[in-house]
Design an enzyme around this catalytic site. Structure first.
Site, mmCIF file in Angstrom:
data_model
loop_
_atom_site.group_PDB
_atom_site.id
_atom_site.type_symbol
_atom_site.label_atom_id
_atom_site.label_comp_id
_atom_site.label_asym_id
_atom_site.label_seq_id
_atom_site.Cartn_x
_atom_site.Cartn_y
_atom_site.Cartn_z
ATOM 1 N N PRO A 44 -88.453 -85.771 -49.417
ATOM 2 C CA PRO A 44 -88.130 -85.065 -51.077
ATOM 3 C C PRO A 44 -89.916 -84.312 -51.697
ATOM 4 O O PRO A 44 -89.112 -83.498 -52.233
ATOM 5 C CB PRO A 44 -88.158 -86.710 -52.497
ATOM 6 C CG PRO A 44 -87.573 -87.926 -51.341
ATOM 7 C CD PRO A 44 -87.544 -87.264 -50.110
ATOM 8 N N GLU A 88 -87.593 -96.309 -48.812
ATOM 9 C CA GLU A 88 -88.551 -95.569 -49.507
ATOM 10 C C GLU A 88 -88.939 -94.580 -48.703
ATOM 11 O O GLU A 88 -89.775 -93.880 -49.485
ATOM 12 C CB GLU A 88 -89.529 -96.990 -50.143
ATOM 13 C CG GLU A 88 -89.437 -97.164 -51.000
ATOM 14 C CD GLU A 88 -88.190 -96.423 -52.336
ATOM 15 O OE1 GLU A 88 -89.590 -95.934 -52.861
ATOM 16 O OE2 GLU A 88 -88.097 -97.427 -53.224
ATOM 17 N N ARG A 117 -73.574 -72.324 -39.026
ATOM 18 C CA ARG A 117 -72.608 -71.054 -39.257
ATOM 19 C C ARG A 117 -73.122 -69.777 -39.362
ATOM 20 O O ARG A 117 -72.824 -68.446 -39.313
ATOM 21 C CB ARG A 117 -71.790 -70.955 -40.911
ATOM 22 C CG ARG A 117 -73.226 -71.402 -41.720
ATOM 23 C CD ARG A 117 -72.169 -71.442 -43.439
ATOM 24 N NE ARG A 117 -71.723 -70.246 -44.138
ATOM 25 C CZ ARG A 117 -72.027 -68.928 -44.102
ATOM 26 N NH1 ARG A 117 -73.502 -68.924 -44.260
ATOM 27 N NH2 ARG A 117 -71.633 -67.960 -44.707
ATOM 28 N N ASP A 137 -72.567 -62.606 -46.430
ATOM 29 C CA ASP A 137 -73.338 -63.992 -47.889
ATOM 30 C C ASP A 137 -74.169 -63.182 -48.901
ATOM 31 O O ASP A 137 -75.284 -62.227 -48.931
ATOM 32 C CB ASP A 137 -74.241 -64.669 -47.204
ATOM 33 C CG ASP A 137 -73.496 -66.180 -46.448
ATOM 34 O OD1 ASP A 137 -72.523 -65.832 -46.073
ATOM 35 O OD2 ASP A 137 -73.873 -66.191 -45.572
HETATM 36 C C1 9D3 Z 1 -86.069 -93.776 -56.143
HETATM 37 C C2 9D3 Z 1 -87.378 -93.852 -55.046
HETATM 38 N N1 9D3 Z 1 -87.686 -92.843 -54.839
HETATM 39 C C3 9D3 Z 1 -89.094 -93.852 -55.199
HETATM 40 C C4 9D3 Z 1 -89.971 -92.875 -56.661
HETATM 41 C C5 9D3 Z 1 -88.415 -92.237 -54.075
HETATM 42 C C6 9D3 Z 1 -87.528 -91.947 -52.464
HETATM 43 C C7 9D3 Z 1 -87.311 -92.238 -51.301
HETATM 44 C C8 9D3 Z 1 -86.497 -91.647 -50.683
HETATM 45 C C9 9D3 Z 1 -87.068 -91.235 -53.370
HETATM 46 C C10 9D3 Z 1 -85.531 -90.521 -51.974
HETATM 47 C C11 9D3 Z 1 -85.657 -91.047 -50.711
HETATM 48 C C12 9D3 Z 1 -84.499 -90.967 -50.238
HETATM 49 N N2 9D3 Z 1 -84.581 -89.449 -50.211
HETATM 50 C C13 9D3 Z 1 -84.562 -88.431 -48.906
HETATM 51 O O1 9D3 Z 1 -84.275 -88.859 -48.131
HETATM 52 C C14 9D3 Z 1 -84.136 -87.213 -49.590
HETATM 53 C C15 9D3 Z 1 -83.664 -85.926 -50.347
HETATM 54 C C16 9D3 Z 1 -83.789 -86.482 -51.640
HETATM 55 O O2 9D3 Z 1 -83.287 -87.334 -52.234
HETATM 56 N N3 9D3 Z 1 -83.548 -85.619 -52.704
HETATM 57 C C17 9D3 Z 1 -84.189 -84.144 -51.971
HETATM 58 N N4 9D3 Z 1 -83.507 -83.854 -50.627
HETATM 59 C C18 9D3 Z 1 -83.905 -84.769 -49.610
HETATM 60 S S1 9D3 Z 1 -84.218 -84.685 -48.213
HETATM 61 C C19 9D3 Z 1 -84.569 -85.899 -47.840
#
Ligand code: 9D3
Length: 241
Positions: free
Chosen positions: A82, A109, A147, A162
């Site tokens: 994220p 996390e 793709r 596309d």
């Molecule tokens: C609810 C947990 N959060 C704490 C504030 C942090 C968190 C850690 C790990 C939120 C999501 C994740 C797991 N997500 C991913 O590994 C992830 C992801 C995503 O959640 N949204 C958009 N792109 C991606 S790329 C990897």
């Protein structure tokens, strides 16, 4: 999870035809203790667990070794997180130039920051919503990438056509029957006038993008003819309301 790619659709066909190669590695296989531990409690306290650096370092090394045996060297490690930059079509076009990739997927996390500092070259997010791990994002990246590989798509729906490739959303599509639930197909599409059809489609694409994704219009820089078509779209809308 990754069998969604290797067992279905165009990504399956490309895998079976060896257009690309793929292997998933389970970090648990590289855990050092009898319990196969790959996560532990965060230093400093707080909720949840953190993925340990050691099993991930070993897993990345295993992926590198396999790639070397296949003649692929220096593949960058891409971490799906994220905290990454938002993955765009332009990033896929950029990743396409590489001979290989190592995708790192987090659970819990997140991953111990020291592993990221040591091994990770790029970080991508797939959108501003919370998922439970990096695997689905990695699969999105791979699907978008595969793709684009030569020979994966037929000429008809080639990646060059596309709509995202030219920064606009797609125009509306219709197929048989010509009347469905008392709704007709737009007359121009039945006319056989190919120049009028492509003009109508561009107008619809511009109008829908303006309505639904004004952020795309803002960065697109419309040509004179496009500006004219978008104005026509807006006039058509005013007529209908
Ligand atoms: C609810 C947990 N959060 C704490 C504030 C942090 C968190 C850690 C790990 C939120 C999501 C994740 C797991 N997500 C991913 O590994 C992830 C992801 C995503 O959640 N949204 C958009 N792109 C991606 S790329 C990897």
């Amino acid at each position: 999870m990754f069998e969604a790619l290797t067992r279905y659709g165009v990504t399956r066909r490309a895998f079976e035809q060896e257009v690309y190669d793929f292997k998933a590695w389970n970090p648990r296989q590289f855990a050092e203790d009898a319990y196969k531990t790959i996560d532990d409690r965060p230093y400093g306290g707080g909720p949840g667990m953190v993925m340990m650096a050691q099993p991930l370092e070993k897993a990345i090394a295993a992926a590198r070794n396999r790639q070397s045996s296949l003649g692929v060297n220096d593949a960058p490690v891409v971490y799906l997180t994220p905290q990454g930059r938002l993955l765009k079509q332009a990033d896929l076009a950029d990743l396409l130039k590489l001979d290989g990739l190592i995708l790192l997927c987090g659970r819990y996390e997140g991953v111990d920051e020291r592993l990221i500092e040591k091994e990770v070259d790029r970080e991508y997010s797939v959108g501003d919503y919370v998922l439970s791990g990096g695997e689905l994002p990695a699969m999105l990246l791979l699907d978008g990438l595969i793709r684009l590989l030569p020979g994966v798509l037929g000429d008809a729906d080639s990646a060059a056509q596309d709509s995202f490739a030219d920064g606009l959303l797609d125009y509306p599509h219709y197929t048989r029957p010509d009347v469905y639930n008392e709704r007709s197909v737009p007359e121009v599409l039945l006319s056989g006038h190919h120049d009028r059809i492509s003009r109508w489609r561009l107008k619809q694409a511009l109008g829908r993008t303006w309505l639904r994704r004004p952020d795309l219009i803002a960065v697109r820089e419309l040509g004179f003819k496009e500006q004219q078509l978008l104005n026509e779209f807006k006039q058509d809308m005013d007529k209908k309301e």
